[in-house]
Design a protein around this motif. Sequence first.
Motif, PDB file in Angstrom:
ATOM      1  N   HIS A  94      58.856  26.270  58.712  1.00 41.21           N
ATOM      2  CA  HIS A  94      59.307  26.190  57.324  1.00 41.21           C
ATOM      3  C   HIS A  94      58.200  26.479  56.314  1.00 41.21           C
ATOM      4  O   HIS A  94      58.329  27.396  55.501  1.00 41.21           O
ATOM      5  CB  HIS A  94      59.930  24.816  57.057  1.00 41.21           C
ATOM      6  CG  HIS A  94      61.141  24.547  57.893  1.00 41.21           C
ATOM      7  ND1 HIS A  94      62.409  24.919  57.505  1.00 41.21           N
ATOM      8  CD2 HIS A  94      61.269  23.942  59.117  1.00 41.21           C
ATOM      9  CE1 HIS A  94      63.273  24.576  58.451  1.00 41.21           C
ATOM     10  NE2 HIS A  94      62.605  23.981  59.437  1.00 41.21           N
ATOM     11  N   ILE A  95      57.125  25.697  56.340  1.00 38.65           N
ATOM     12  CA  ILE A  95      56.114  25.813  55.293  1.00 38.65           C
ATOM     13  C   ILE A  95      55.325  27.109  55.407  1.00 38.65           C
ATOM     14  O   ILE A  95      55.184  27.846  54.417  1.00 38.65           O
ATOM     15  CB  ILE A  95      55.188  24.588  55.294  1.00 38.65           C
ATOM     16  CG1 ILE A  95      55.992  23.331  54.950  1.00 38.65           C
ATOM     17  CG2 ILE A  95      54.039  24.790  54.297  1.00 38.65           C
ATOM     18  CD1 ILE A  95      56.723  23.378  53.619  1.00 38.65           C
ATOM     19  N   TRP A  96      54.800  27.415  56.592  1.00 38.03           N
ATOM     20  CA  TRP A  96      54.017  28.642  56.716  1.00 38.03           C
ATOM     21  C   TRP A  96      54.841  29.894  56.394  1.00 38.03           C
ATOM     22  O   TRP A  96      54.362  30.779  55.678  1.00 38.03           O
ATOM     23  CB  TRP A  96      53.369  28.732  58.099  1.00 38.03           C
ATOM     24  CG  TRP A  96      52.201  27.780  58.251  1.00 38.03           C
ATOM     25  CD1 TRP A  96      51.545  27.125  57.244  1.00 38.03           C
ATOM     26  CD2 TRP A  96      51.569  27.388  59.466  1.00 38.03           C
ATOM     27  NE1 TRP A  96      50.536  26.338  57.766  1.00 38.03           N
ATOM     28  CE2 TRP A  96      50.530  26.484  59.116  1.00 38.03           C
ATOM     29  CE3 TRP A  96      51.766  27.688  60.815  1.00 38.03           C
ATOM     30  CZ2 TRP A  96      49.691  25.904  60.076  1.00 38.03           C
ATOM     31  CZ3 TRP A  96      50.928  27.119  61.770  1.00 38.03           C
ATOM     32  CH2 TRP A  96      49.906  26.233  61.409  1.00 38.03           C
ATOM     33  N   PRO A  97      56.091  30.015  56.867  1.00 39.04           N
ATOM     34  CA  PRO A  97      56.889  31.179  56.437  1.00 39.04           C
ATOM     35  C   PRO A  97      57.130  31.216  54.927  1.00 39.04           C
ATOM     36  O   PRO A  97      57.082  32.292  54.309  1.00 39.04           O
ATOM     37  CB  PRO A  97      58.206  30.993  57.204  1.00 39.04           C
ATOM     38  CG  PRO A  97      57.840  30.200  58.411  1.00 39.04           C
ATOM     39  CD  PRO A  97      56.778  29.258  57.936  1.00 39.04           C
ATOM     40  N   ALA A  98      57.384  30.059  54.315  1.00 37.48           N
ATOM     41  CA  ALA A  98      57.596  30.023  52.859  1.00 37.48           C
ATOM     42  C   ALA A  98      56.331  30.440  52.118  1.00 37.48           C
ATOM     43  O   ALA A  98      56.390  31.174  51.118  1.00 37.48           O
ATOM     44  CB  ALA A  98      58.037  28.625  52.427  1.00 37.48           C
ATOM     45  N   GLU A  99      55.191  29.976  52.619  1.00 35.19           N
ATOM     46  CA  GLU A  99      53.933  30.363  51.980  1.00 35.19           C
ATOM     47  C   GLU A  99      53.712  31.869  52.106  1.00 35.19           C
ATOM     48  O   GLU A  99      53.275  32.525  51.146  1.00 35.19           O
ATOM     49  CB  GLU A  99      52.774  29.592  52.610  1.00 35.19           C
ATOM     50  CG  GLU A  99      52.750  28.128  52.197  1.00 35.19           C
ATOM     51  CD  GLU A  99      51.671  27.326  52.881  1.00 35.19           C
ATOM     52  OE1 GLU A  99      51.220  26.328  52.297  1.00 35.19           O
ATOM     53  OE2 GLU A  99      51.261  27.689  54.014  1.00 35.19           O
ATOM     54  N   LEU A 155      40.430  29.320  57.644  1.00 27.95           N
ATOM     55  CA  LEU A 155      41.171  29.329  58.909  1.00 27.95           C
ATOM     56  C   LEU A 155      40.794  30.592  59.683  1.00 27.95           C
ATOM     57  O   LEU A 155      40.240  31.545  59.124  1.00 27.95           O
ATOM     58  CB  LEU A 155      42.685  29.296  58.673  1.00 27.95           C
ATOM     59  CG  LEU A 155      43.263  28.069  57.966  1.00 27.95           C
ATOM     60  CD1 LEU A 155      43.257  28.224  56.455  1.00 27.95           C
ATOM     61  CD2 LEU A 155      44.684  27.781  58.444  1.00 27.95           C
ATOM     62  N   ASP A 156      41.125  30.617  60.963  1.00 26.02           N
ATOM     63  CA  ASP A 156      40.774  31.771  61.792  1.00 26.02           C
ATOM     64  C   ASP A 156      41.648  32.990  61.516  1.00 26.02           C
ATOM     65  O   ASP A 156      41.302  34.093  61.903  1.00 26.02           O
ATOM     66  CB  ASP A 156      40.889  31.409  63.284  1.00 26.02           C
ATOM     67  CG  ASP A 156      39.716  30.580  63.775  1.00 26.02           C
ATOM     68  OD1 ASP A 156      38.712  30.469  63.047  1.00 26.02           O
ATOM     69  OD2 ASP A 156      39.807  30.043  64.902  1.00 26.02           O
ATOM     70  N   PHE A 157      42.789  32.793  60.866  1.00 25.32           N
ATOM     71  CA  PHE A 157      43.727  33.901  60.669  1.00 25.32           C
ATOM     72  C   PHE A 157      43.887  34.194  59.177  1.00 25.32           C
ATOM     73  O   PHE A 157      43.465  33.389  58.332  1.00 25.32           O
ATOM     74  CB  PHE A 157      45.074  33.595  61.319  1.00 25.32           C
ATOM     75  CG  PHE A 157      45.587  32.205  61.090  1.00 25.32           C
ATOM     76  CD1 PHE A 157      46.267  31.871  59.932  1.00 25.32           C
ATOM     77  CD2 PHE A 157      45.370  31.216  62.051  1.00 25.32           C
ATOM     78  CE1 PHE A 157      46.742  30.585  59.719  1.00 25.32           C
ATOM     79  CE2 PHE A 157      45.847  29.919  61.849  1.00 25.32           C
ATOM     80  CZ  PHE A 157      46.536  29.611  60.679  1.00 25.32           C
ATOM     81  N   PRO A 158      44.460  35.343  58.838  1.00 27.27           N
ATOM     82  CA  PRO A 158      44.606  35.700  57.425  1.00 27.27           C
ATOM     83  C   PRO A 158      45.458  34.677  56.668  1.00 27.27           C
ATOM     84  O   PRO A 158      46.429  34.147  57.205  1.00 27.27           O
ATOM     85  CB  PRO A 158      45.311  37.066  57.473  1.00 27.27           C
ATOM     86  CG  PRO A 158      45.007  37.600  58.827  1.00 27.27           C
ATOM     87  CD  PRO A 158      44.944  36.410  59.737  1.00 27.27           C
ATOM     88  N   ILE A 159      45.063  34.426  55.438  1.00 25.93           N
ATOM     89  CA  ILE A 159      45.797  33.520  54.561  1.00 25.93           C
ATOM     90  C   ILE A 159      45.960  34.194  53.203  1.00 25.93           C
ATOM     91  O   ILE A 159      45.251  35.162  52.901  1.00 25.93           O
ATOM     92  CB  ILE A 159      45.065  32.167  54.396  1.00 25.93           C
ATOM     93  CG1 ILE A 159      43.655  32.386  53.809  1.00 25.93           C
ATOM     94  CG2 ILE A 159      45.002  31.414  55.716  1.00 25.93           C
ATOM     95  CD1 ILE A 159      42.903  31.113  53.479  1.00 25.93           C
ATOM     96  N   PRO A 160      46.871  33.729  52.365  1.00 26.04           N
ATOM     97  CA  PRO A 160      46.987  34.300  51.024  1.00 26.04           C
ATOM     98  C   PRO A 160      45.660  34.243  50.276  1.00 26.04           C
ATOM     99  O   PRO A 160      45.071  33.177  50.121  1.00 26.04           O
ATOM    100  CB  PRO A 160      48.045  33.421  50.359  1.00 26.04           C
ATOM    101  CG  PRO A 160      48.880  32.913  51.493  1.00 26.04           C
ATOM    102  CD  PRO A 160      47.916  32.708  52.621  1.00 26.04           C
ATOM    103  N   GLY A 161      45.167  35.401  49.896  1.00 24.37           N
ATOM    104  CA  GLY A 161      43.922  35.463  49.150  1.00 24.37           C
ATOM    105  C   GLY A 161      42.686  35.706  49.978  1.00 24.37           C
ATOM    106  O   GLY A 161      41.599  35.911  49.414  1.00 24.37           O
TER     107      GLY A 161
END
Length: 441
Positions: A94-99, A155-161
């Motif tokens: 839920h949260i990660w897909p919404a983000e 984090l080890d993976f891509p994030i917003p920004g």
Amino acid sequence: MPIATPLLDLLLVPDWLVPVEPAGVVLEGHALGIRDGQIAWLGPRERAPQAREVRTLPDCLLTPGLINAHGHAAMTLFRGLADDLPLMTWLQEHIWPAEGRWVTEAFVADGTDLAIAEQLKGGITCFADMYFYPREACDRVHRSGIRAQIAVPLLDFPIPGARTPDEALHLAIELFGELRHHPRITIALGPHAPYTVSDENLEKIRVIADQLDAPLHMHIHETASEVEQALKDNGERPLARLARLGLLGPNLQAVHMTQISDEDLALLVESNTSVVHCPESNLKLASGFCPVERLWQAGVNVAVGTDGAASNNDLDLLGETRTAALLAKAVAGSATALDAHRALRMATLNGARALALEAITGSLEVGKAADLTVFDLSGLAQQPVHDPVSQLIYATGRDCVKDVWVAGQQLVEDRRLSQMDEAALAANARAWGARIGGRNE
């Protein structure tokens, strides 16, 4: 000739004043004076120096401003999006897909504004934040007048920004340099959790944190399954792994810590690591119980945080502190665990210590910033007032917050925000809710 004492800018005269330091003290017949944004005088009201303005506060309790030591401010716009789910289901489905779909610089700016407004009206003068696009969060804090620690998420993976961990680290270093002299903003490094950051990246983070003398803010031992998975994968508890990598210490803010063995406790004590307790989020996600009284008695500094509004679902630190006090008694099996005065200390000075701000805020002491909250105890639900601190913790809600100052600037006056437009904030939040909920599609 005697040197004339400079005029105070403002003298506050409440019925009760709780400085928090020294501990357990309630002062009656006292006043507090502000000059140039700092606490310049505290003492018996009849001895108070002259002031440009004197404000009498009948039936009111004056305390240090509350400090919310952990949260994700912009997630106010996800409030109620995915409730009544276990942590990893909540996050992954839920949260990660919404983000991934919704989080932009505009989302962070608007969500952070909403969070700041909610927190100020709840008596919070300082908050710790860990979320995407931290530059936007810094901008909103700067504009609002509140105090904050902004942790750059890593984090080890891509994030917003930030497409890579190195890009996020570069941003953290950049922001730290730009804001190192800001009077109300500090920058921290925010490795998300042991299960999302590799040893290689944790070692990079430790080196940078040591070079900058920057705080570290991290979710640690949030659930039993996190610890069990770490033992299965590498035979090491997450806290022991962080100790091996050199991350434990007074600059580390270990958030949640619901799972604490004897060995974990020894590591926390030896390293002088602070723990940030988020009882309502942990209860709602069934993550476990932080043994607050055990930590306190061992000498660990324990602060309190709300976590984000997506998992709490509010940013009510006074309510959070009441929950913490009640839960501590149940977990310890003792009615004397985390009494009201210590609970207030956890929500003020302990938070300041965790965020390395204890020289600036967290208690009412001459020379500290005038970060203050006034609680109106005149309501029926607060009568009679035998002990104002007990009434505050056990019988008072955030609706009793009357006035709030940060660095001497009044940001809440008679229950209304003085620097922010509440109607515009609410309308903007509703518009985001309609978009996220698909009601505009």
